[in-house]
Scaffold this motif. Structure first.
Motif, PDB file in Angstrom:
ATOM      1  N   VAL A 110       0.859  -1.179   0.000  1.00 26.84           N
ATOM      2  CA  VAL A 110       0.000   0.000   0.000  1.00 26.84           C
ATOM      3  C   VAL A 110       0.895   1.229   0.000  1.00 26.84           C
ATOM      4  CG1 VAL A 110      -1.748   1.298   1.269  1.00 26.84           C
ATOM      5  CG2 VAL A 110      -1.846  -1.209   1.210  1.00 26.84           C
ATOM      6  N   TRP A 111       0.745   2.058  -1.044  1.00 24.98           N
ATOM      7  CA  TRP A 111       1.499   3.304  -1.190  1.00 24.98           C
ATOM      8  C   TRP A 111       0.553   4.478  -1.029  1.00 24.98           C
ATOM      9  CZ3 TRP A 111       6.714   3.645  -1.804  1.00 24.98           C
ATOM     10  CH2 TRP A 111       7.395   2.478  -2.150  1.00 24.98           C
ATOM     11  N   GLY A 163       4.655   7.533   0.785  1.00 24.28           N
ATOM     12  CA  GLY A 163       4.693   6.627   1.918  1.00 24.28           C
ATOM     13  C   GLY A 163       4.384   5.196   1.540  1.00 24.28           C
ATOM     14  N   LEU A 164       5.146   4.268   2.107  1.00 25.13           N
ATOM     15  CA  LEU A 164       4.912   2.837   1.950  1.00 25.13           C
ATOM     16  C   LEU A 164       4.448   2.297   3.303  1.00 25.13           C
ATOM     17  CD1 LEU A 164       5.103   0.079   0.521  1.00 25.13           C
ATOM     18  CD2 LEU A 164       7.535   0.040   1.155  1.00 25.13           C
ATOM     19  N   SER A 181       4.683  -3.009  11.549  1.00 20.69           N
ATOM     20  CA  SER A 181       4.812  -1.982  12.582  1.00 20.69           C
ATOM     21  C   SER A 181       3.642  -0.997  12.573  1.00 20.69           C
ATOM     22  CB  SER A 181       6.133  -1.231  12.426  1.00 20.69           C
ATOM     23  OG  SER A 181       6.262  -0.741  11.107  1.00 20.69           O
ATOM     24  N   ASP A 182       2.687  -1.210  11.653  1.00 17.04           N
ATOM     25  CA  ASP A 182       1.512  -0.358  11.523  1.00 17.04           C
ATOM     26  C   ASP A 182       1.892   1.115  11.379  1.00 17.04           C
ATOM     27  OD1 ASP A 182      -1.235   0.082  11.279  1.00 17.04           O
ATOM     28  OD2 ASP A 182      -1.461   0.490  13.425  1.00 17.04           O
ATOM     29  N   ASP A 183       2.852   1.367  10.491  1.00 12.24           N
ATOM     30  CA  ASP A 183       3.255   2.746  10.212  1.00 12.24           C
ATOM     31  C   ASP A 183       3.713   2.851   8.756  1.00 12.24           C
ATOM     32  OD1 ASP A 183       5.757   1.550  10.149  1.00 12.24           O
ATOM     33  OD2 ASP A 183       6.623   2.801  11.707  1.00 12.24           O
ATOM     34  N   PHE A 184       4.189   4.018   8.392  1.00 12.52           N
ATOM     35  CA  PHE A 184       4.640   4.255   7.028  1.00 12.52           C
ATOM     36  C   PHE A 184       6.132   4.529   6.994  1.00 12.52           C
ATOM     37  CE2 PHE A 184       0.177   5.004   6.493  1.00 12.52           C
ATOM     38  CZ  PHE A 184      -0.080   4.638   5.182  1.00 12.52           C
ATOM     39  N   LYS A 185       6.782   4.041   5.950  1.00  9.11           N
ATOM     40  CA  LYS A 185       8.149   4.468   5.628  1.00  9.11           C
ATOM     41  C   LYS A 185       7.977   5.583   4.613  1.00  9.11           C
ATOM     42  CE  LYS A 185      12.450   3.052   3.366  1.00  9.11           C
ATOM     43  NZ  LYS A 185      13.220   4.071   4.012  1.00  9.11           N
ATOM     44  N   TRP A 186       8.442   6.779   4.939  1.00 10.40           N
ATOM     45  CA  TRP A 186       8.274   7.940   4.078  1.00 10.40           C
ATOM     46  C   TRP A 186       9.534   8.200   3.268  1.00 10.40           C
ATOM     47  CZ3 TRP A 186       3.740   9.945   3.029  1.00 10.40           C
ATOM     48  CH2 TRP A 186       2.689   9.689   3.924  1.00 10.40           C
ATOM     49  N   PHE A 187       9.322   8.455   1.976  1.00 13.33           N
ATOM     50  CA  PHE A 187      10.404   8.826   1.069  1.00 13.33           C
ATOM     51  C   PHE A 187      10.259  10.308   0.757  1.00 13.33           C
ATOM     52  CE2 PHE A 187       9.536   4.368   0.347  1.00 13.33           C
ATOM     53  CZ  PHE A 187      10.800   3.804   0.286  1.00 13.33           C
TER      54      PHE A 187
END
Length: 131
Positions: free
Chosen positions: A6-7, A15-16, A21-27
């Protein structure tokens, strides 16, 4: 994405979602994003993420690195408002604030449609009549 990722595109980056961890990795720009203002996303047949941005044109993420397409590569504007991958012809259509561009094998061309010249294109959709 085709693998279930999910992006999210936002005015702050790309965000991916990480379900573990129920969070987003932000680019952001330091990661290679052409602009932090992401308007719309789509995924092609090779699971490459394409996204339209304000000020940075079009971005592409293959899971390893980012690539940008802007006016230097042939877009009619740095403000890409909408984006749609079309699987029938394997092309990416980009709506800008100055008409529509097509990306085909990394080459950019313009669709010259009189009604869309100097017009902002905010949405692109697929339609196919039954044969």
């Amino acid at each position: 994405s085709k693998t279930g990722q999910v992006w999210v595109g936002a005015f702050g980056g790309l965000g991916l979602y990480r379900p573990q961890s129920d969070d987003f990795k932000w680019f952001n720009r330091s990661d290679g994003l052409p602009s932090p203002y992401v308007n719309q996303l789509d995924v092609d047949n090779n699971n490459v993420l394409w996204f339209a941005t304000n000020g940075g044109g079009v971005g592409r993420y293959d899971g390893q690195s980012f690539r940008a397409y802007s006016v230097e590569e042939g877009l009619t504007s740095r403000n890409a408002l909408s984006i749609r991958f079309v699987p029938f012809n394997n092309r990416v259509y980009v709506g800008t604030d100055n008409g529509v561009n097509v990306i085909n094998n990394h080459a950019i061309s313009s669709l010259y449609i009189k009604e869309l010249e100097n017009t902002s294109v905010h949405s692109i959709s697929l339609f196919r009549e039954k044969s």
